[in-house]
Structure formats: structure tokens, C-alpha cells
Design an enzyme around this catalytic site. Structure first.
Site, PDB file in Angstrom:
ATOM      1  N   CYS A   1     -46.179 -36.445  48.106  1.00  0.00           N
ATOM      2  CA  CYS A   1     -47.125 -35.547  48.776  1.00  0.00           C
ATOM      3  C   CYS A   1     -48.270 -35.161  47.829  1.00  0.00           C
ATOM      4  CB  CYS A   1     -46.378 -34.340  49.326  1.00  0.00           C
ATOM      5  SG  CYS A   1     -47.361 -33.451  50.522  1.00  0.00           S
TER       6      CYS A   1
ATOM      7  N   SER B   1     -16.021 -12.752  37.287  1.00  0.00           N
ATOM      8  CA  SER B   1     -16.375 -11.902  38.425  1.00  0.00           C
ATOM      9  C   SER B   1     -15.530 -12.201  39.656  1.00  0.00           C
ATOM     10  CB  SER B   1     -17.843 -12.130  38.788  1.00  0.00           C
ATOM     11  OG  SER B   1     -17.979 -13.426  39.360  1.00  0.00           O
ATOM     12  N   GLY B   2     -14.740 -13.282  39.575  1.00  0.00           N
ATOM     13  CA  GLY B   2     -14.017 -13.718  40.773  1.00  0.00           C
ATOM     14  C   GLY B   2     -14.826 -14.734  41.553  1.00  0.00           C
TER      15      GLY B   2
ATOM     16  N   GLU C   1     -37.087 -36.123  50.419  1.00  0.00           N
ATOM     17  CA  GLU C   1     -35.979 -35.250  50.024  1.00  0.00           C
ATOM     18  C   GLU C   1     -35.426 -34.404  51.171  1.00  0.00           C
ATOM     19  OE1 GLU C   1     -39.088 -35.104  49.166  1.00  0.00           O
ATOM     20  OE2 GLU C   1     -39.862 -33.053  49.098  1.00  0.00           O
TER      21      GLU C   1
ATOM     22  N   HIS D   1     -42.048 -36.520  52.784  1.00  0.00           N
ATOM     23  CA  HIS D   1     -41.040 -35.914  51.900  1.00  0.00           C
ATOM     24  C   HIS D   1     -39.691 -36.610  52.063  1.00  0.00           C
ATOM     25  CE1 HIS D   1     -43.290 -32.453  50.369  1.00  0.00           C
ATOM     26  NE2 HIS D   1     -43.972 -32.566  51.485  1.00  0.00           N
TER      27      HIS D   1
ATOM     28  N   VAL E   1     -17.527 -18.187  41.976  1.00  0.00           N
ATOM     29  CA  VAL E   1     -17.404 -19.597  41.627  1.00  0.00           C
ATOM     30  C   VAL E   1     -17.911 -19.880  40.206  1.00  0.00           C
ATOM     31  CG1 VAL E   1     -18.111 -21.934  42.281  1.00  0.00           C
ATOM     32  CG2 VAL E   1     -17.789 -20.212  44.046  1.00  0.00           C
ATOM     33  N   ASP E   2     -19.100 -19.373  39.899  1.00  0.00           N
ATOM     34  CA  ASP E   2     -19.754 -19.785  38.650  1.00  0.00           C
ATOM     35  C   ASP E   2     -18.976 -19.351  37.406  1.00  0.00           C
ATOM     36  OD1 ASP E   2     -21.608 -20.602  40.467  1.00  0.00           O
ATOM     37  OD2 ASP E   2     -23.025 -18.984  40.068  1.00  0.00           O
TER      38      ASP E   2
END
Ligand code: XMP
Length: 509
Positions: free
Chosen positions: A79, A221-222, A169, A167, A224-225
Site C-alpha cells: 500500500c 499474576s495468574g 495481511e 493488503h 498467560v504472560d
């Protein structure tokens, strides 16, 4: 170092999507703002120029020295990126006379060209641009057109430089992934060996090298990360990783106990700290949402710092920072930058004098989940809805008391466990309940009641930046509402939030 593709960001809202698509092809890539690109190294196999809200016709348009890349590495302009190459090489970019936004179909296609290999005539592509390439420079050839856009894709005849006006993506471009594969695999020659297994192996080896026998502290923290970061570091250094999980009294019902249990089962060296009363005291009487957030942040740092100081000789602080947190903070100015600014880059105090290690800082959220799955982390942790750091404090409008937390925990528990029971949990991006500072009249048996109102909120979203309210079935809402009013003392009315973001937000505070 894995081979990689560089993506130069000119501020398009789709730049991160390009990166995600490339990585879905098991090819590693990194995004840099167009004006902060590192020097090229041997591991860079190709370069993609993103779209932009700007126009190459503006005097101050963002630009780069194309000589750095053209003819030296395969280059793909998407683009604005395509318009920039055409413009810099003296082609003609003009405002579109028709609106080139939305779906279009490939009407002409050079499938002998490597970028267009295996694409099909009539295939849908997604356009989103105000300018169009009217004249291509000499030495360019058009390799695809749509009914209305002649230069939908071009190539420089004597080098691997390409431009595409649509695009690839976005999923509306049906064969976008094929086109990106053609570029990164067939043209750049990437070997597609970037997998979660490979990521884990190389990250663990790197962590062992960097951390040696040092001790590391990490706040769980409980979510995912932080859980995935902990497991990766645990694989590298075992018991030298000290995890701290703080109960701030603002978590979901039984969450502290359940999650702590899962962590112990995962073999983590974790200490659960009950700091509920410290948080409640700091919050007493506070009603302003930002004041509540600040108080919670401050107490968290105090508690964490106190705990970390008890670990003798700890040298490192590990954080579960992920890639969007990193790229958002350096993104070019433009519409996408302003939408993105967000909460999660918290940061712990400098006074702890710890070095920081962030093993997930090159991964997107779905990649973190994938790594988590490969590490065999409990699905209950990996599939969890996002939950804000300040927890229930920003879902209790007005001041916080232990009693209000107790009421909201019960309501939230009924809502969430019914979502899970009916299989709706995974269809919803985030859900929770809000305790309103409102009493309303009701009747129970023969008695008039005057009790609390709770709102239920459930949204669909991709990344939390925009969201729509979930169309939960009426029957489901009816059952949840009945159960809440029958079981939770102090609540006699349930309402459902039907606002989208924007203009509303997901949380009420
Ligand atoms: P909003 O309410 O801005 O929320 O639409 C978008 C996402 O961010 C979460 N959120 C927070 N997360 N600290 C956090 O860690 C906060 O102060 C905070 N406020 C909102 C929200 O739950 C949603 O996932």
C-alpha cells in the site's frame, strides 16, 4: 540468530498483522519504525514496507533511503510502501478518483511472476487507500490489476523489488497468505524453521547463558504472560527462579488458592503472599478510578519489594512483557499510535536495582499461548480471559470494601462458571460483572427490598482495542440473572451492558 524479515512501520493500523502473518509462516520478523531501523545484518533476508495513514504527496511524508535495501535484499512495499517506492523512483501517485476501499477482485495476473505464483484470477483482495499509482516508473512491470486499479502489483524488472496496492495481511484478501509465503519463502529464501519448540530451545539456552547461577524474582499474576515467562525461566534455571504471587483481595472468587495450586503443580518455586488488608486499607474511601489504580500500583510495589528483599542476592527481575507492549511504545505517530496507547506496561521501581529479563518480548499473545501449550501449561491458565491488574477494584464503582468485593466475587463466579458450563466462555473475549453504586427497589416473597444492581459485561474482540457486546442467548442471561438474584444476598437486579467500544470502554472505570 534466526533468519528474519524486517518490517518497516509507516504507521498503518495493519503493521502488526503483517508481522503476525509472516510468523504464522514460521518465519521470524521484527517491526521497526521507519525512522529507527537498525543496521542490516546477515540474518535479515528481506524487508517489507508497511502501509500508512500518510500520503506520499504530502510534503512531510515519512520516507527512507531506499538505496539501503533496493537491489541488496528482496523488498516488498504494501500500500503506502508500494506508493513510496513508485514515488521515489519518479512514478506518479495521484489521489484516487474512485473510492478504493474494501473488496476488489484480481482481474489480471502474471502467475509466472514469483510473487503471484499460485494466486488465482478473480481472487478477492482488500483495498484501503486514498492514493493510487497512476504511472509506474520505467523499468517497472505491472504484475496484477483489479477492475479499477491497474497497478495493483508491480515488480522492478531487474531486481527483487515489489509493490502491492492491496493488503495481503487482512483475512479479506483470500490468498494474502499465499502471496506473503511467496515473498518470504520463495523470494527471500526463508526456511520456515521458527516454531514454538525452536523458540523454547533457543530461549532456554540464551537464558542459561545470561543468568548463569544468578537468582531471579518474578511477579506472577495468574495471567498467560507471567505464567509462560515463569515456566520458560524455570526450565532454564529451576529453583533459582523465585516467584511471588500477591493476593490483593481484588481477584476472582477462590482464584488465589486455585492459581497458586496450579503453579505449585507446575513445579514453580512460588510464594503466595496474602496482602488483602494492605490493599483494602490503601483503598479505603477512594472513589476516583485513577486514584484507585494508583493506590493499588503503589501497594503492589511495596509488597513486591518487601518480598524481593527477602531473597538473598537476587540479581534479576523477570517480566512477562510481550511484543505489542514493546512496539507500541516506539510506534510512529499516526492514527494507529493514538489508538494503541495502553495500560499494561507497568514497570517496577528502579530502586530495586535489579537487571531486567523479558523472555517473551518478541512474541505476540497467540504465540505466547502456543509456547505455553508446548510447555504443557494448564489450559485453564492459557485460555483465561484478560483480567485487569487492578482487578475487581475497577469493577466496583465508588469505594471498595471487603463486603462489596465479596458480593461481586459471588456474582462474577456465577456468570463465569455458567459461561464455562454452556461452552460460551471461549466465544467471548472477556467477561465480568460490575457492582453499581445504585440501589433499586425489588420484591422478594412478600417483602420489599432495596438492594444493589449489578451489570454483566461480555464482549467479543480481537485485541481489546475495539470490542462489541456479545450476543449471549436470552435463555442463558435469564438463567444467570435468576441464579444471581436467588443466591447472592444483597443483589436484587441484574442488567446487561449492550455498549460497544468505542464509544464505551470494556471496563466501566
Ligand atoms: P478498556 O476498559 O480500556 O479495556 O476498554 C481494555 C482492556 O484493558 C483492560 N484494562 C486494564 N488492564 N490495568 C490493566 O492491567 C488497568 O488499569 C486496566 N484497565 C482496563 C481491560 O480489562 C480490557 O481487557
Amino acid at each position: 540468530m534466526p533468519e528474519k524479515i524486517l518490517i518497516l512501520d509507516f504507521g498503518s493500523q495493519y503493521t502488526q498483522l503483517i508481522a503476525r502473518r509472516v510468523r504464522e509462516l514460521n518465519v521470524y520478523c521484527e517491526i521497526y519504525p521507519y525512522n529507527h531501523v537498525p543496521a542490516l545484518t546477515d540474518d535479515v533476508k528481506g524487508v517489507i514496507l508497511s502501509g500508512s495513514p500518510c500520503s506520499v504527496r504530502d510534503a512531510e511524508h515519512p520516507t527512507i533511503d531506499l538505496n539501503h535495501y533496493m537491489g541488496k535484499l528482496p523488498l516488498l512495499g504494501v500500500c503506502y510502501g508500494a506508493q513510496l517506492i513508485a514515488h521515489e523512483l519518479h512514478g506518479e501517485v495521484t489521489p484516487s478518483t474512485i473510492r478504493e476501499y474494501g473488496r476488489a477482485r484480481l482481474a489480471e495476473l502474471h502467475t509466472t511472476n514469483r510473487l503471484m505464483k499460485e494466486l488465482t484470477l478473480g481472487s478477492q483482495v482488500w483495498m484501503s487507500h486514498g492514493d493510487t499509482i497512476k504511472e509506474i516508473p520505467i523499468n517497472f512491470e505491472v504484475i496484477a490489476s483489479t477492475d479499477t486499479v491497474r497497478v495493483a502489483a508491480y515488480k522492478l524488472r531487474d531486481q527483487e523489488t515489489y509493490g502491492i496496492q492491496f493488503h495481503p495481511e487482512v483475512t479479506h484478501s483470500e490468498e494474502g497468505k499465499t502471496l506473503l509465503r511467496n515473498f518470504v519463502v520463495h523470494i527471500c529464501g526463508c526456511t520456515q524453521d521458527w516454531t514454538s519448540e525452536q523458540f523454547i530451545d533457543s530461549t532456554v539456552a540464551e537464558l542459561q547463558q545470561t543468568l548463569g547461577n544468578d537468582k531471579v524474582v518474578l511477579g506472577l499474576s495468574g495471567g498467560v504472560d507471567s505464567s509462560v515467562a515463569a515456566m520458560l525461566i524455570h526450565q532454564a534455571i529451576g529453583k533459582n527462579l523465585y516467584c511471588i504471587f500477591v493476593d490483593n483481595g481484588l481477584l476472582r472468587k477462590d482464584e488465589f488458592e486455585n492459581v497458586l495450586d496450579s503453579y505449585k503443580h507446575m513445579g514453580l518455586n512460588v510464594k503466595g503472599v496474602d496482602a488483602k488488608n494492605k490493599f483494602y486499607s490503601a483503598l479505603a474511601g477512594l472513589t476516583d478510578p485513577e486514584a484507585k489504580r494508583k493506590a493499588i500500583g503503589r501497594v503492589f510495589i511495596e509488597v513486591f519489594d518487601e518480598e524481593a528483599h527477602q531473597i538473598e542476592d537476587v540479581k534479576w527481575l523477570a517480566q512477562g512483557t510481550i511484543y505489542p507492549d514493546v512496539i507500541e511504545s516506539v510506534s510512529v505517530k499516526g492514527p494507529s499510535a493514538t489508538i494503541k496507547s495502553h495500560h499494561n506496561v507497568g514497570g517496577l521501581p528502579d530502586f530495586m536495582k535489579l537487571k531486567v529479563v523479558e523472555p517473551l518480548k518478541t512474541l505476540f499473545k497467540d504465540e505466547v499461548r502456543l509456547v505455553g501449550r508446548t510447555l504443557k501449561i494448564d489450559e485453564a491458565i492459557l485460555g483465561r480471559h484478560p483480567f485487569p491488574g487492578p482487578g475487581l477494584a475497577i469493577r466496583i464503582l465508588g469505594d471498595i470494601t471487603a463486603e462489596k468485593v465479596h458480593i461481586l466475587q459471588q456474582v462474577d463466579h456465577i456468570f463465569i462458571s455458567n459461561l464455562k458450563k454452556t461452552g460460551l466462555y471461549d466465544e467471548v473475549w472477556q467477561a465480568g460483572a460490575i457492582l453499581l453504586p445504585v440501589q433499586s427497589v425489588g420484591v422478594m416473597g412478600d417483602e420489599r427490598t432495596y438492594e444493589n444492581v449489578v451489570a454483566l459485561r461480555a464482549v467479543t474482540s480481537v485485541d481489546g482495542m475495539t470490542a462489541d457486546w456479545s450476543r449471549l442467548p436470552y435463555e442463558f442471561l435469564a438463567d444467570v440473572s435468576n441464579e444471581i438474584i436467588n443466591k447472592v444476598k444483597g443483589v436484587n437486579r441484574v442488567v446487561y451492558d449492550i455498549s460497544s467500544k468505542p464509544p464505551a470502554t470494556i471496563e466501566w472505570e
